[in-house]
Design a protein around this motif. Structure first.
Motif, short mmCIF file in Angstrom:
data_model
loop_
_atom_site.label_atom_id
_atom_site.label_comp_id
_atom_site.label_asym_id
_atom_site.label_seq_id
_atom_site.Cartn_x
_atom_site.Cartn_y
_atom_site.Cartn_z
N ALA A 213 25.45 42.77 10.94
CA ALA A 213 25.14 43.93 11.79
C ALA A 213 25.29 43.56 13.27
O ALA A 213 25.78 44.36 14.08
CB ALA A 213 23.74 44.43 11.50
N GLN A 214 24.88 42.35 13.63
CA GLN A 214 25.00 41.89 15.01
C GLN A 214 26.47 41.77 15.42
O GLN A 214 26.85 42.20 16.52
CB GLN A 214 24.31 40.53 15.18
CG GLN A 214 24.38 39.98 16.60
CD GLN A 214 23.79 38.58 16.72
OE1 GLN A 214 23.43 37.96 15.72
NE2 GLN A 214 23.70 38.08 17.94
N ILE A 215 27.30 41.22 14.53
CA ILE A 215 28.73 41.09 14.81
C ILE A 215 29.38 42.47 14.98
O ILE A 215 30.15 42.71 15.93
CB ILE A 215 29.42 40.30 13.68
CG1 ILE A 215 28.94 38.85 13.69
CG2 ILE A 215 30.94 40.36 13.83
CD1 ILE A 215 29.36 38.07 12.46
N PRO B 187 27.27 43.59 29.65
CA PRO B 187 26.69 43.72 28.31
C PRO B 187 27.57 43.11 27.22
O PRO B 187 27.06 42.55 26.25
CB PRO B 187 26.55 45.23 28.13
CG PRO B 187 26.41 45.75 29.53
CD PRO B 187 27.31 44.89 30.35
N TYR B 188 28.91 43.21 27.37
CA TYR B 188 29.82 42.58 26.40
C TYR B 188 29.64 41.06 26.45
O TYR B 188 29.55 40.40 25.40
CB TYR B 188 31.28 42.90 26.70
CG TYR B 188 31.65 44.36 26.86
CD1 TYR B 188 30.85 45.37 26.34
CD2 TYR B 188 32.80 44.73 27.54
CE1 TYR B 188 31.20 46.70 26.48
CE2 TYR B 188 33.17 46.05 27.69
CZ TYR B 188 32.36 47.03 27.17
OH TYR B 188 32.71 48.34 27.32
N GLN B 189 29.62 40.53 27.66
CA GLN B 189 29.49 39.09 27.82
C GLN B 189 28.17 38.58 27.25
O GLN B 189 28.11 37.53 26.60
CB GLN B 189 29.62 38.72 29.30
CG GLN B 189 31.00 38.98 29.88
CD GLN B 189 32.05 38.07 29.30
OE1 GLN B 189 31.91 36.85 29.30
NE2 GLN B 189 33.13 38.65 28.78
N ASP B 190 27.10 39.33 27.49
CA ASP B 190 25.79 38.93 26.97
C ASP B 190 25.77 38.96 25.44
O ASP B 190 25.21 38.07 24.79
CB ASP B 190 24.70 39.85 27.53
CG ASP B 190 24.48 39.66 29.02
OD1 ASP B 190 24.92 38.62 29.56
OD2 ASP B 190 23.88 40.55 29.66
N ALA B 191 26.40 40.01 24.86
CA ALA B 191 26.43 40.14 23.40
C ALA B 191 27.25 39.01 22.77
O ALA B 191 26.88 38.47 21.71
CB ALA B 191 26.99 41.50 23.00
N ILE B 192 28.36 38.63 23.39
CA ILE B 192 29.18 37.54 22.87
C ILE B 192 28.40 36.22 22.96
O ILE B 192 28.40 35.41 22.02
CB ILE B 192 30.50 37.45 23.65
CG1 ILE B 192 31.36 38.70 23.39
CG2 ILE B 192 31.27 36.19 23.25
CD1 ILE B 192 32.51 38.86 24.35
N ARG C 223 31.73 46.91 18.25
CA ARG C 223 31.77 48.34 18.57
C ARG C 223 31.42 48.64 20.02
O ARG C 223 31.78 49.70 20.55
CB ARG C 223 30.85 49.11 17.62
CG ARG C 223 31.40 49.20 16.19
CD ARG C 223 30.63 50.17 15.33
NE ARG C 223 31.18 50.23 13.99
CZ ARG C 223 32.20 51.03 13.63
NH1 ARG C 223 32.78 51.81 14.53
NH2 ARG C 223 32.64 51.03 12.38
N MET C 224 30.75 47.72 20.67
CA MET C 224 30.47 47.89 22.09
C MET C 224 31.75 47.99 22.91
O MET C 224 31.79 48.65 23.95
CB MET C 224 29.65 46.70 22.63
CG MET C 224 28.21 46.64 22.21
SD MET C 224 27.44 45.13 22.85
CE MET C 224 27.43 45.48 24.61
N LYS D 194 44.95 57.54 15.75
CA LYS D 194 43.54 57.48 16.12
C LYS D 194 42.72 56.97 14.93
O LYS D 194 42.95 57.35 13.79
CB LYS D 194 43.04 58.86 16.54
CG LYS D 194 41.65 58.83 17.15
CD LYS D 194 41.34 60.12 17.88
CE LYS D 194 40.00 60.03 18.61
NZ LYS D 194 39.72 61.22 19.42
N THR D 195 41.79 56.07 15.24
CA THR D 195 40.87 55.56 14.23
C THR D 195 39.45 55.60 14.81
O THR D 195 39.26 55.92 15.98
CB THR D 195 41.19 54.10 13.85
OG1 THR D 195 40.75 53.22 14.89
CG2 THR D 195 42.68 53.90 13.61
N GLU D 196 38.47 55.21 14.00
CA GLU D 196 37.09 55.19 14.49
C GLU D 196 36.85 54.07 15.49
O GLU D 196 35.79 54.01 16.11
CB GLU D 196 36.12 55.03 13.32
CG GLU D 196 36.25 53.70 12.58
CD GLU D 196 35.20 53.51 11.51
OE1 GLU D 196 34.02 53.40 11.87
OE2 GLU D 196 35.57 53.47 10.32
N TRP D 197 37.84 53.20 15.68
CA TRP D 197 37.68 52.07 16.60
C TRP D 197 38.27 52.35 17.97
O TRP D 197 38.39 51.44 18.79
CB TRP D 197 38.27 50.81 15.98
CG TRP D 197 37.38 50.27 14.89
CD1 TRP D 197 37.41 50.59 13.57
CD2 TRP D 197 36.29 49.36 15.06
NE1 TRP D 197 36.42 49.94 12.89
CE2 TRP D 197 35.72 49.16 13.78
CE3 TRP D 197 35.74 48.68 16.14
CZ2 TRP D 197 34.62 48.32 13.57
CZ3 TRP D 197 34.66 47.82 15.93
CH2 TRP D 197 34.12 47.66 14.66
#
Length: 300
Positions: free
Chosen positions: A56-58, A21-26, A63-64, A262-265
């Motif tokens: 939003a897409q980026i 899914p990461y590869q597809d999104a990139i 975030r994935m 710790k952060t939200e990321w």
């Protein structure tokens, strides 16, 4: 050792069900016109005419790929506030190296933060080593915008001595304590250097003048794969036994909540969870709290 076969096998990792899914999104990210490339404490880009939908897409793509350990990064208004403020370490080390015209490797490069920063020093070649499909995907995501000619290898420190060429300078930050054979790892790094080459390394340490090390029974700071935590003198001896001719201590620094938090990321625990809540000078296991030594080792 057949590195090409290993490369081919590890490329298959990118098809794993948790990585694809990461590869597809990139791959689905459109091309952008970059107004400004930023390679300072915050590594990032300003994109021209970025729409709300593209932004939003980026952000969804980024975030994935949690957790983001090294950083920070910024793409227009999207700020990836990584667990580590990596510029603290980089800026501390920067006065101690010269990369211009050199072949440079970063062992355990994570998502490439340090490699991106090194671009400003005009090295001949930059190569990152890290056998993590998640961190490789994070690097691909970032480099979609940055467009650097950095080579990222899904290889580990054990492959450095067999690489197709030698290095003038190797960085190995935060790796040594994960190895059950630290002298063997240092030997591999030594063999990977050209004559006159240098190694910049950091690792956990304990105080004391004796040539000894701490060996955690189970975990250290909640980390399971920590094997040996040396005194500075023990670390120097490891380097000498690996073949290095001289060792220079650059810095000794305690890890604090300014640098790692710790952060939200990130979707895991961080330093505040690893320390004894009643005594921050100790880990939750009762060992001395994390402190790092930064060294430069020389090969004649």
């Amino acid at each position: 050792m057949d590195l090409q076969q290993i490369r081919q096998e590890r490329q298959k990792w990118l098809g794993w069900k948790n990585i694809k899914p990461y590869q597809d999104a990139i791959a689905a990210l459109p091309s952008f016109k970059i107004k400004e490339l930023k390679l300072g404490d915050v590594v990032g880009v300003d994109i021209a005419d970025l729409s709300v939908e593209e932004s939003a897409q980026i952000e969804a793509c980024a975030r994935m790929m949690l957790p983001w350990r090294k950083g920070p990064f910024q793409i227009n208004e999207i700020f990836i506030d990584a667990e580590w403020k990596s510029y603290i370490k980089y800026n501390m080390l920067e006065p101690h190296f010269n990369l211009e015209g050199k072949i440079v490797g970063d062992i355990g490069c994570n998502n490439g933060y340090y490699l991106f920063r090194m671009l400003t020093h005009k090295p001949k070649k930059l190569i990152g080593f890290d056998p993590s499909a998640i961190y490789y995907s994070q690097f691909q995501f970032l480099n979609h915008f940055i467009g650097a000619d950095i080579v990222y290898e899904l290889l580990g420190v054990e492959h450095v001595e067999f690489y197709e060429h030698k290095f003038d300078l190797l960085f190995c930050l935060g790796v040594l304590y994960h190895r059950a054979d630290p002298v063997g790892m240092l030997k591999s790094l030594y063999k990977g250097l050209n004559k006159g080459g240098e190694l910049i390394l950091d690792t956990f340490m304990i105080d004391g003048e004796d040539e000894v090390c701490l060996t955690p029974r189970d975990r250290y700071s909640k980390i399971p794969n920590i094997y040996f935590i040396p005194t500075v003198n023990a670390l120097k001896n490891w380097c000498y036994r690996a073949g290095f001719d001289a060792v220079e201590v650059l810095e000794i620094k305690k890890t604090d909540l300014t640098e790692q938090r710790k952060t939200e990321w990130i979707n895991t625990q961080s330093l505040e969870d690893f320390l004894d809540p009643n005594d921050p000078e100790k880990t939750v296991e009762g060992y001395p709290a994390p402190k790092r030594v930064y060294i430069k080792a020389f090969k004649k």
